[in-house]
Design an enzyme around this catalytic site. Structure first.
Site, PDB file in Angstrom:
ATOM      1  N   THR A 199       1.156  -1.232  -0.061  1.00  0.00           N
ATOM      2  CA  THR A 199       0.310  -0.097   0.135  1.00  0.00           C
ATOM      3  C   THR A 199       0.810   1.275  -0.096  1.00  0.00           C
ATOM      4  O   THR A 199       0.575   2.288  -1.321  1.00  0.00           O
ATOM      5  CB  THR A 199      -1.052   0.037   1.560  1.00  0.00           C
ATOM      6  OG1 THR A 199      -1.694  -1.372   1.379  1.00  0.00           O
ATOM      7  CG2 THR A 199      -1.992   1.139   1.365  1.00  0.00           C
TER       8      THR A 199
ATOM      9  N   SER B 207       5.135  -6.909  -1.551  1.00  0.00           N
ATOM     10  CA  SER B 207       4.917  -6.999  -0.074  1.00  0.00           C
ATOM     11  C   SER B 207       5.228  -8.248   0.848  1.00  0.00           C
ATOM     12  O   SER B 207       4.804  -9.463  -0.237  1.00  0.00           O
ATOM     13  CB  SER B 207       3.581  -6.913  -0.171  1.00  0.00           C
ATOM     14  OG  SER B 207       3.341  -6.765   1.380  1.00  0.00           O
ATOM     15  N   ALA B 208       5.837  -7.881   1.227  1.00  0.00           N
ATOM     16  CA  ALA B 208       6.128  -9.791   1.952  1.00  0.00           C
ATOM     17  C   ALA B 208       5.431 -10.123   3.013  1.00  0.00           C
ATOM     18  O   ALA B 208       5.222 -11.994   2.207  1.00  0.00           O
ATOM     19  CB  ALA B 208       7.338  -8.990   3.720  1.00  0.00           C
ATOM     20  N   HIS B 209       4.060  -9.981   3.168  1.00  0.00           N
ATOM     21  CA  HIS B 209       3.007 -10.954   3.561  1.00  0.00           C
ATOM     22  C   HIS B 209       2.496 -12.175   2.683  1.00  0.00           C
ATOM     23  O   HIS B 209       1.415 -12.416   2.965  1.00  0.00           O
ATOM     24  CB  HIS B 209       1.830 -10.378   4.549  1.00  0.00           C
ATOM     25  CG  HIS B 209       1.583  -9.546   4.010  1.00  0.00           C
ATOM     26  ND1 HIS B 209       0.062 -10.382   3.592  1.00  0.00           N
ATOM     27  CD2 HIS B 209       1.204  -8.570   3.697  1.00  0.00           C
ATOM     28  CE1 HIS B 209      -0.856  -8.708   3.465  1.00  0.00           C
ATOM     29  NE2 HIS B 209       0.427  -7.815   3.289  1.00  0.00           N
TER      30      HIS B 209
ATOM     31  N   GLN C 149       1.180  -9.792  -6.357  1.00  0.00           N
ATOM     32  CA  GLN C 149       1.228 -11.186  -6.269  1.00  0.00           C
ATOM     33  C   GLN C 149       1.537 -12.128  -6.959  1.00  0.00           C
ATOM     34  O   GLN C 149       2.086 -13.402  -6.694  1.00  0.00           O
ATOM     35  CB  GLN C 149      -0.928 -11.325  -6.708  1.00  0.00           C
ATOM     36  CG  GLN C 149      -1.834 -10.668  -6.009  1.00  0.00           C
ATOM     37  CD  GLN C 149      -1.412 -11.374  -4.578  1.00  0.00           C
ATOM     38  OE1 GLN C 149      -1.616 -12.521  -4.432  1.00  0.00           O
ATOM     39  NE2 GLN C 149      -2.211 -10.635  -4.140  1.00  0.00           N
TER      40      GLN C 149
ATOM     41  N   CYS D 251      -9.479  -7.308   0.984  1.00  0.00           N
ATOM     42  CA  CYS D 251      -8.984  -5.871   1.722  1.00  0.00           C
ATOM     43  C   CYS D 251     -10.941  -5.303   1.244  1.00  0.00           C
ATOM     44  O   CYS D 251     -11.057  -4.352   1.613  1.00  0.00           O
ATOM     45  CB  CYS D 251      -8.411  -4.875   0.431  1.00  0.00           C
ATOM     46  SG  CYS D 251      -6.243  -5.738   0.101  1.00  0.00           S
TER      47      CYS D 251
ATOM     48  N   THR E 182      12.425   5.207  11.084  1.00  0.00           N
ATOM     49  CA  THR E 182      13.513   3.878  11.964  1.00  0.00           C
ATOM     50  C   THR E 182      13.247   2.572  11.231  1.00  0.00           C
ATOM     51  O   THR E 182      12.544   2.357  10.524  1.00  0.00           O
ATOM     52  CB  THR E 182      13.353   4.549  12.864  1.00  0.00           C
ATOM     53  OG1 THR E 182      13.745   4.993  13.275  1.00  0.00           O
ATOM     54  CG2 THR E 182      14.582   3.108  13.703  1.00  0.00           C
TER      55      THR E 182
END
Ligand code: PMP
Length: 383
Positions: free
Chosen positions: A70, A190-192, A170, A320, A228
Site C-alpha cells: 500500500t 509485499s512480504a506477507h 501477487q 481488502c 527508523t
C-alpha cells in the site's frame, strides 16, 4: 483447517519466524546508528535488499524498503500528483482510490498496471503499455524534472513523456520476474504474500526516474523513505526471499500448484451446477495459484461462511474489500455482471496445499451451493 486464502496473506514460514526471533534478540539496535550493533543490523538489511534485487533483476540501490505494498503504491502515485495517471479498473484500491484524488493533466504521464491481479490471478501483457509509454514525447518542462538533491544535482536524469509502474505484489515468487525485461520504472512488493511478515514491503525505483519520498524526516533509504528501520521485519522478508530463491518456488507453483488449482477448477465445473470460472486457466494467462469461481444464485459471503464452518478458509473477491457490500470492482470490470461478482469465491493456494485439500473442498462445496441455490429466488437452469 484448510487454508486457501494465500493471496490475502500467508502464514509466516518457519524459516522466517526463526530469523525474526534471532533478529529481535541480536539486531535490535537502530540500523542507522554508527555503533557496531547498528552496523550489524544494517548489514542484515543490506543482505535482504541484495536478495530482492537479485530476484527481480534490479540493482540493490534501486530497492527501497517500505511498510508494504500500500505504501509502495501510494508513494509512486503521489510522486506523479498533478500529472496524468492511467491505470486499469482492475487495480488494487491503494492505486484506484488515490488516483481519483490526484487526477491531473500534466506530463509526464504515469501508467500503473498490475502484472497479476489479486482477485482473479489474471496476468496482463504489459508490452502494449510499454510501447505506448515509450512513444510519448518528453515535455519541455515539468515540476517533476526540476527537483534537486541535497548535492545540488538533478534527481531526474531520465526525462521521458511517460513512466511505467507495476504492482508485482501477487506475482513475486509465483512466476519468474525481471523488472528490466518488463521495462518497468517502478515496481511494488509485499512480504506477507510470500511467507514474510505483515508491515514490510519494497519499491523498485529505476535509477534516474522521478521520485518523491512519501515519508520525510529521516535520512533512511538515501532520504527516499524516512522512519527508523523495521529491521526485524526486513530480516523476515529476507528470510522469505532466501527460501523463495533457494527453492525457485515459481517452478513448484508452475507444476504442482497449477495442477492442484486446475484440478479444483475442473471438479467445480463438473460437480457444481451453475458454476463458472472468472480466472483464465490457460498457461501464461493467470498466476498458477489463484482460482476465482462464481456460483449462480449463491451469495459469495454465504458460501464463505458455510465453508468456514467446515474449516475451509477462502475469500470473496479481495479480502481488502470484505465488509464492503459493493460487488468486487475487479469482477465488475471484467464481467460487467453484478450477479457473477456477488456470487464469487477466490481459492488461492500456497505451497502447503495438497490434493487432500481439494478432496475436502469438493466433499462439501456441491451441497453448500445446492442449499444456497434452493433458498435463492434466482432461477438456475441446471436446477
Ligand atoms: N496490491 C496488491 C495486488 C495486493 O494483493 C495487496 C494485498 N491485498 C496490496 C497491494 C496491499 O498490500 P499490503 O498489505 O502489503 O499493503
Amino acid at each position: 483447517m484448510i487454508y486457501l486464502d494465500y493471496a490475502a496473506t500467508t502464514p509466516l514460514l518457519p524459516e522466517v519466524l526463526e530469523a525474526m526471533h534471532r533478529a529481535a534478540t541480536r539486531f535490535f539496535a537502530n540500523a542507522s546508528a554508527l555503533h557496531t550493533p547498528g552496523h550489524l543490523a544494517m548489514n542484515e538489511i543490506e543482505s535482504a535488499r541484495t536478495l530482492l534485487a537479485e530476484l527481480v533483476g534490479a540493482d540493490p540501490s534501486e530497492i527501497i524498503f517500505t511498510s508494504g505494498a500500500t505504501e509502495s503504491n501510494n508513494t509512486i502515485l503521489r510522486t506523479f500528483a498533478g500529472c496524468r495517471i492511467e491505470t486499469s479498473p482492475l487495480e488494487h484500491h491503494s492505486i484506484i482510490e488515490l488516483k481519483n484524488s490526484l487526477a491531473g493533466t500534466k506530463l509526464p504521464k504515469l501508467y500503473s498496471f498490475m502484472l497479476a491481479n489479486n482477485e482473479t490471478g489474471d496476468l496482463l501483457d504489459l508490452s502494449t503499455i510499454t510501447q505506448k509509454a515509450q512513444s510519448l514525447p518528453a515535455p519541455k518542462t515539468s515540476p517533476l524534472f526540476d527537483p534537486v538533491s541535497d548535492w545540488g544535482k538533478p534527481l531526474v536524469t531520465d526525462r521521458r513523456g511517460a513512466y511505467l509502474h507495476s504492482d508485482l505484489t501477487q506475482a513475486l515468487g509465483k512466476i519468474p520476474l525481471d523488472v528490466k525485461r518488463l521495462n518497468l520504472d517502478y515496481a511494488t512488493f509485499s512480504a506477507h504474500k510470500i511467507g514474510g511478515p505483515v508491515g514490510v514491503g519494497a519499491l523498485y525505483v529505476k535509477k534516474g526516474v522521478p521520485f518523491q519520498p512519501l515519508l520525510v524526516g529521516g535520512n533512511q533509504e538515501g532520504k527516499r523513505r524516512g522512519g527508523t528501520y523495521n529491521t526485524v521485519g526486513i530480516i523476515g522478508f529476507g528470510a522469505a526471499l532466501e527460501k523463495l530463491q533457494r527453492e525457485q518456488s515459481w517452478r513448484i507453483y508452475d507444476t504442482r500448484i497449477r495442477a492442484l488449482r486446475d484440478s479444483l477448477a475442473k471438479r467445480i465445473l463438473s460437480d457444481v451446477p451453475g458454476s463458472s470460472l472468472n480466472t483464465d486457466l490457460e498457461k501464461g494467462k493467470s498466476l498458477p495459484n489463484i482460482l476465482n469461481a462464481s456460483f449462480k444464485a449463491a451469495e459469495g459471503e454465504s458460501i464463505q461462511l458455510y465453508l468456514d464452518a467446515e474449516g475451509i478458509v477462502v475469500s470473496t473477491g479481495s479480502a481488502c474489500a470484505s465488509g464492503d457490500i459493493k460487488p468486487s470492482h475487479v469482477l465488475m470490470a471484467k464481467t460487467g455482471d453484478a450477479e457473477i461478482a456477488h456470487s464469487s469465491i477466490r481459492f488461492s493456494f500456497g505451497l502447503n496445499n495438497t490434493e487432500k485439500d481439494i478432496e475436502k473442498v469438493m466433499s462439501v462445496l456441491p451441497s453448500i451451493i445446492d442449499r444456497l441455490q434452493k433458498i435463492s429466488t434466482i432461477e438456475i437452469k441446471e436446477k
